[in-house]
Design a protein around this motif. Sequence first.
Motif, PDB file in Angstrom:
ATOM      1  N   CYS A  69      59.363  16.321   6.937  1.00 10.76           N
ATOM      2  CA  CYS A  69      60.698  15.721   6.838  1.00 10.76           C
ATOM      3  C   CYS A  69      60.680  14.212   7.056  1.00 10.76           C
ATOM      4  O   CYS A  69      61.439  13.470   6.429  1.00 10.76           O
ATOM      5  CB  CYS A  69      61.628  16.379   7.852  1.00 10.76           C
ATOM      6  SG  CYS A  69      60.934  16.516   9.516  1.00 10.76           S
ATOM      7  N   CYS A  70      59.820  13.750   7.992  1.00 15.66           N
ATOM      8  CA  CYS A  70      59.951  12.368   8.449  1.00 15.66           C
ATOM      9  C   CYS A  70      59.537  11.303   7.422  1.00 15.66           C
ATOM     10  O   CYS A  70      60.296  10.344   7.219  1.00 15.66           O
ATOM     11  CB  CYS A  70      59.176  12.169   9.747  1.00 15.66           C
ATOM     12  SG  CYS A  70      59.800  13.136  11.140  1.00 15.66           S
ATOM     13  N   GLU A  79      61.969  12.242  17.446  1.00 15.31           N
ATOM     14  CA  GLU A  79      61.545  12.442  16.052  1.00 15.31           C
ATOM     15  C   GLU A  79      61.990  11.261  15.175  1.00 15.31           C
ATOM     16  O   GLU A  79      63.099  10.746  15.325  1.00 15.31           O
ATOM     17  CB  GLU A  79      62.143  13.748  15.524  1.00 15.31           C
ATOM     18  CG  GLU A  79      61.719  14.040  14.095  1.00 15.31           C
ATOM     19  CD  GLU A  79      62.239  15.382  13.577  1.00 15.31           C
ATOM     20  OE1 GLU A  79      62.674  16.219  14.392  1.00 15.31           O
ATOM     21  OE2 GLU A  79      62.185  15.565  12.352  1.00 15.31           O
ATOM     22  N   TYR A 127      55.587  11.651  13.565  1.00 13.10           N
ATOM     23  CA  TYR A 127      56.739  12.558  13.589  1.00 13.10           C
ATOM     24  C   TYR A 127      57.492  12.330  14.902  1.00 13.10           C
ATOM     25  O   TYR A 127      58.660  11.968  14.888  1.00 13.10           O
ATOM     26  CB  TYR A 127      56.211  13.980  13.415  1.00 13.10           C
ATOM     27  CG  TYR A 127      57.205  15.079  13.191  1.00 13.10           C
ATOM     28  CD1 TYR A 127      58.097  15.483  14.180  1.00 13.10           C
ATOM     29  CD2 TYR A 127      57.232  15.780  11.985  1.00 13.10           C
ATOM     30  CE1 TYR A 127      58.991  16.522  13.967  1.00 13.10           C
ATOM     31  CE2 TYR A 127      58.120  16.830  11.764  1.00 13.10           C
ATOM     32  CZ  TYR A 127      58.996  17.196  12.762  1.00 13.10           C
ATOM     33  OH  TYR A 127      59.869  18.226  12.558  1.00 13.10           O
ATOM     34  N   CYS A 168      62.926  11.334  12.151  1.00 13.64           N
ATOM     35  CA  CYS A 168      64.172  11.710  11.452  1.00 13.64           C
ATOM     36  C   CYS A 168      65.396  11.517  12.337  1.00 13.64           C
ATOM     37  O   CYS A 168      66.480  11.210  11.828  1.00 13.64           O
ATOM     38  CB  CYS A 168      64.135  13.174  11.016  1.00 13.64           C
ATOM     39  SG  CYS A 168      63.107  13.501   9.589  1.00 13.64           S
TER      40      CYS A 168
END
Length: 651
Positions: free
Chosen positions: A416-417, A341, A389, A343
């Motif tokens: 989120c990313c 990911e 992602y 993130c």
Amino acid sequence: MNPPVVGVVFLGVFLAVGAAGAADYPVRPVPFTAVRLTDGFWKERQEINRTVTVPFALQQCEDSKRLQNFDLAAETMRRRAAGEAHFQNQPLTIFPFDDTDAYKAIEGASYVLSMQPDPALAARLDAWIARIAAAQEPDGYLYTFRTMHPDSPAHKWIAQERWVADPQLSHELYCAGHLYEAGVAHFEATGQRTLLAVCLKNAELLWRDFGDGQRRIAPGHEIVEIGLAKLYRVTGDRRWLQLAQIFLEARGPGGPSYNQQHRRVVDQTEAVGHAVRANYLYSGMADVAALSGDPRYLPALGKIWDNVAARKLYLTGGVGARPDGEAYGDDYELPNDGYNETCAAVALMMWAHRMFLLTGEARFMDVFERTGYNGFISGVSVSGDRFFYPNPLAYDGQKKNNNGYAGRAPWFGCACCPPNLMRLLASLTGYFYAVRGDELFVNVYAGSEGTADVAGTPVRLVQTTAYPWRGGVKLGVEPAKPARFTLKLRVPCWAQGRPVPTDLYAYDAGEPSGWSAKLNGEPIDSRLENGYLTIEREWRAGDAVELEFAMPIHAVYGNPKIAATLGRVAFERGPVVYCVESAGQAEPLTPEALTVPATALLQAVNRPDLLGGVTVLEIEGVEPVAHVTAIPYFAWDNRGLSPMAVWLRRP
Ligand SMILES: [Zn+2]
């Protein structure tokens, strides 16, 4: 089984005590606002981030109704206060953590504002912050999914009572952590306390609910620890640091490894579970260790880091192999279609930097660099408005593995990313330099100008380089007055013949690596200390160090314990990992089936016209086609979606 040679587990770190008596990292970063990119790789990307990605992400947050959730929460409070006892709203988005995308976007936009005034952007953030503040409950609680729908949980992850579902999935403390990071960033950018006041009101609530240490709630998605450490730094209020430590100490033993609750943090030895959560936890442990002076977390951090660097790191610097649970795999479980990911890459870079700040060792920044040029920046398109992602090292051309999309996507349900990438890119210059006493560390090579304060002397630093495409770096060192200090220039491990600071990957034996250095035009002794070329002398305005890193094309092999890389080879040049995608080739081909024998001829060719300006590898003598062009891994899927592979067959 004999363990592989891994980095030295460090036990003997001395935590620094500053002049004011407060503990902190022994190595202090030069703030990002003190360094400005002037040209080259990161300047181009930071400029696209500022002009395309940031406005695009702000718009996506608005268009996807993430901001409206705050309005609905405010409306519910207002109408109930006016007598509509049963009024409530339904959330307009999917996840109870969607508030955090707005917070991260504010954080990233604030870093942009710190570097360049932009009244329109500042006004837009002010409007957002007013809407966020209006959604905060009178006692400081801020979590739109509950506030807009208070009579019963609006989502299956939320419990009727506050906090009790946080160790599972409610993400209430995750929202708090990203809020604090945003509030501090906005305050530091603008001097305004508008969002910081919201943070402190929320933190006071956490102090009332958790400050006595009696209530054990282990944050289910870590980040509140980092956020609280930042609140402590900006306010000097030790309660926020104590809260961060209380949340660390609430973990384990006996909980799920998915979110690192399986053991007490001081007893953890391996990176397990959800990779983003894990890397945020380790970053938070480093912050608490440094700021509290409590060394108990350091042995665990050293062991977990070595576990990642020696057994769980992709060649691209990505981590988190498993899509199931977005998690770290077992040792050497590094399948080519692994998850990685974006993130998790961001969080790994944050953690790596903190490990460097604890130790002053270059091996952590070697991993930071590898992730930065590969598995991190792959997360955003060359255009700046399409995102990955996951960041696998092989792709079949069809799978909808990108959070439901095949190929780069403009936004995600779970978003989120993109804002995470945005905030790191906007503050990247904060990772360039650091100071420990009279030592000045240089970690990142990029065309830039900055000023570091070294033992009381301002030192202007001017870098001229075409890194990572070319290996020459000129660093002008200009102290305000002649001053004796030690300059420490990171010599990347790839320039010393090792792709990573462990035995997880290796270059083809006999391939040349090398580097040299000159001081004011004269070759100098190449003494390395912990990965740094170390030059101690009296520096004067006009001094310059020139580094020359040889940049041959390296063939890389995986450790034989990695099943996915057996019989395969990858190529890199400098810190940049290459891949082959079907798009743009002269003949149709399947990258994963390509065979590149040792006799193949490889040539690096600079292509300013291609993919925003990259160096490609022209490879002759492959099978079954005669010739392929390999591009930097980060640049794949910018010419239409097609199959891609990093690891190619080698007989
Ligand atoms: Zn993410």
